[in-house]
Design an enzyme around this catalytic site. Structure first.
Site, PDB file in Angstrom:
ATOM      1  N   TYR A   1       0.780  -1.029   0.066  1.00 51.39           N
ATOM      2  CA  TYR A   1       0.072  -0.129   0.083  1.00 51.39           C
ATOM      3  C   TYR A   1       0.849   1.156   0.122  1.00 51.39           C
ATOM      4  CZ  TYR A   1      -3.569   3.380   1.344  1.00 51.39           C
ATOM      5  OH  TYR A   1      -4.398   4.639   1.409  1.00 51.39           O
TER       6      TYR A   1
ATOM      7  N   LYS B   1       4.067   9.872   8.461  1.00 52.26           N
ATOM      8  CA  LYS B   1       3.812   9.480   9.671  1.00 52.26           C
ATOM      9  C   LYS B   1       4.659  10.030  10.826  1.00 52.26           C
ATOM     10  CE  LYS B   1       0.917   5.461   8.257  1.00 52.26           C
ATOM     11  NZ  LYS B   1       0.924   5.079   6.813  1.00 52.26           N
TER      12      LYS B   1
ATOM     13  N   ASP C   1       9.452   2.857   0.091  1.00 54.56           N
ATOM     14  CA  ASP C   1       8.264   3.807   0.578  1.00 54.56           C
ATOM     15  C   ASP C   1       8.324   3.766   2.300  1.00 54.56           C
ATOM     16  OD1 ASP C   1       5.817   4.636   1.583  1.00 54.56           O
ATOM     17  OD2 ASP C   1       4.480   3.513   0.254  1.00 54.56           O
TER      18      ASP C   1
HETATM   19  C1  LIG Z   1       0.285   5.389   5.367  1.00 50.91           C
HETATM   20  C2  LIG Z   1       1.080   5.029   4.205  1.00 50.91           C
HETATM   21  C3  LIG Z   1       1.112   5.824   3.062  1.00 50.91           C
HETATM   22  C4  LIG Z   1      -0.132   6.903   2.762  1.00 50.91           C
HETATM   23  O1  LIG Z   1       0.049   7.646   3.857  1.00 50.91           O
HETATM   24  P1  LIG Z   1      -1.132   8.782   3.861  1.00 50.91           P
HETATM   25  O2  LIG Z   1      -0.570   9.915   4.576  1.00 50.91           O
HETATM   26  O3  LIG Z   1      -2.141   7.974   4.561  1.00 50.91           O
HETATM   27  O4  LIG Z   1      -1.539   9.277   2.362  1.00 50.91           O
HETATM   28  C5  LIG Z   1       1.711   5.305   2.203  1.00 50.91           C
HETATM   29  N1  LIG Z   1       2.740   4.470   2.037  1.00 50.91           N
HETATM   30  C6  LIG Z   1       2.787   3.478   3.295  1.00 50.91           C
HETATM   31  C7  LIG Z   1       3.786   2.592   3.345  1.00 50.91           C
HETATM   32  C8  LIG Z   1       1.974   3.910   4.411  1.00 50.91           C
HETATM   33  O5  LIG Z   1       2.188   3.066   5.617  1.00 50.91           O
END
Ligand SMILES: *Cc1c(COP(=O)(O)O)cnc(C)c1O
Length: 456
Positions: free
Chosen positions: A171, A294, A266
């Site tokens: 994701y 985050k 990511d």
């Molecule tokens: C949470 C997350 C996202 C998306 O971040 P948002 O701030 O919710 O758009 C993308 N990649 C990873 C691995 C994530 O855990």
């Protein structure tokens, strides 16, 4: 209206997990949450602003939170919970940490957003640059989704290629081209390919199972000339918690070099959560581009994409890759990030976090074993996995083989015993520096009872 019960604030603060405080609940209906949810559903799709919050995959009504402090969250009906979501990892120093709150309130007093340069942007960027050897320059955005979207645009611009390769169950936010076989909320809701994503966008995304180098290699042999980048969560955290097998990430690096693609880590979830900087500092693989989010905003909407000055030099205004943001780099978000990372930087921070994760996972294993339940649990830094499956989870198919109905029952048993788990079996769990022994013992005591309950 379904009956929802919980334990009162005091019930979870037991020192001795065998003590019977946990067996004498004050039973209570969550009427305020239920009313708020009903009202929210009239004006917000599904009553929420992010699908997983609606409890769709575990059933029941979501509980509305009033406040959060340290390792606990408190709902509007007077119940408290040990929090294992931690704002999906962002609250690594614990909720409402005094230093973070002070930085945010002080900064906000001087204005919440300028839409112009401020000194704090360079300060937070410098912390990130110093923490990550693969990074010379950082561009701040407002969400992880924006970070991955922009990193893909940059990779496509640099390579002159249109396709990307992602992993099934990975994701990366709700970017069109990345909502293909995405895990997390998309998985839970049974529509891995969102409606509204143009077919042509989805077709530019090539797929391979996580940890499957042979497929990656085959896909690149066939399509490598058109692949701009491989994007990967260095630990997958949105199909449960899935660690890379030995050699997976180094081999992706080699394959990218061979085929002239960029490697994008990511690390929106793993960045500054699994280790200072991110998982790349543990595995020793240097990606071309890194996405962060985050933790770097400490709970404010802050994310970033970052890389070498050569690559980041292609971003506007230095280069032709356009990307902008009205609220990007806003002082309050930057202040929250700086204050959070200052706490993470203190010596022993990650060792202490990891010791808590270790204690938690060992306790969970033991408790599950006592109820004759097969679970998989593992951790890195402050990121923890729990899956109801008897085989190690290496990819999305393994994650799907888990017993998600059992997870849903476990989730509610834990919730009723004062533990706030992610409301889906496809999510990782997170602990914070504020989770003390009492908090972890309370989780384990609740887990012991919950495993018993769902196994019988
Ligand atoms: C949470 C997350 C996202 C998306 O971040 P948002 O701030 O919710 O758009 C993308 N990649 C990873 C691995 C994530 O855990």
């Amino acid at each position: 209206m379904p009956l929802v019960y919980c334990w009162r604030t005091t019930a979870i603060r037991v020192k001795n997990p065998n003590e019977d405080a946990l067996t004498m609940p004050e039973i209570q209906q969550h009427t305020r949450s239920a009313h708020l949810f009903d009202a929210a559903k009239l004006v917000l799709p599904g009553g929420v602003n992010s699908p997983v919050r609606a409890f769709g995959s575990v059933g029941g009504n979501p509980r509305f939170l009033q406040r959060a402090q340290g390792g606990y969250v408190y709902d509007v009906d007077g119940c408290s919970y040990v929090d294992l979501v931690c704002s999906w990892g962002a609250a690594i120093v614990g909720h409402a940490h005094p230093q973070v709150i002070e930085a945010v309130t002080k900064t906000a007093t001087d204005g919440i957003s300028f839409g112009a340069c401020c000194a704090l942007e360079g300060q937070l960027a410098k912390i990130i640059v110093d923490a990550l050897p693969s990074v010379d320059m950082v561009r701040f955005v407002n969400s992880g989704t924006e970070a991955t979207m922009s990193a893909l645009r940059l990779a496509r611009a640099v390579t002159g290629r249109d396709n990307i390769l992602k992993f099934i169950g990975g994701y990366h936010g709700h970017v069109d081209a990345l909502l293909v076989a995405a895990g997390s909320g998309a998985t839970t809701f049974g529509s891995p390919d969102s409606a509204g994503v143009p077919k042509a966008f989805a077709e530019s995304t090539l797929l391979a199972p996580y940890n499957d180098l042979q497929t990656v290699s085959q896909v690149l042999e066939q399509h490598g000339k058109n692949v701009a980048a491989i994007i990967v969560e260095p630990i997958a955290g949105n199909m449960g918690y899935v660690e890379p097998i030995e050699g997976f990430l180094p081999s992706l690096r080699k394959l990218c070099d061979k085929h002239g693609c960029l490697l994008i880590f990511d690390e929106v979830m793993t960045g500054f959560r699994t280790a200072w900087g991110g998982y790349q500092n543990l595995c020793g693989v240097r990606p071309d581009l890194t996405c962060l989010g985050k933790v770097i905003g400490g709970g404010m909407p802050v994310a970033a994409y970052a890389g070498s000055s050569d690559l980041m030099g292609r971003v506007s205004p230095l280069g032709p890759v356009y990307q902008a943001g009205t609220l990007s780099g806003n002082p309050v978000g930057m202040a929250a990030g700086i204050a959070t990372l200052a706490l993470c930087r203190e010596s022993g921070f990650y060792a202490s976090l990891e010791a808590k994760s270790k204690y938690l996972t060992e306790g969970l294993k033991k408790a599950a074993g006592q109820s004759g339940m097969a679970i998989q649990t593992a951790y890195t830094g402050g990121m923890v996995g729990l899956a109801f499956v008897d085989q190690p989870v290496r990819n999305y198919d393994d994650a799907k083989a888990g017993n998600h109905e059992l997870f849903a029952r476990f989730f509610h048993a834990m919730l009723n015993l004062g533990v706030w788990l992610p409301p889906s079996g496809y999510e990782a769990m997170f602990i914070s520096a504020a989770h003390d022994n009492d908090a972890i013992e309370a989780i384990l005591a609740a887990a012991s009872k919950s495993f018993q309950k769902v196994s019988s």
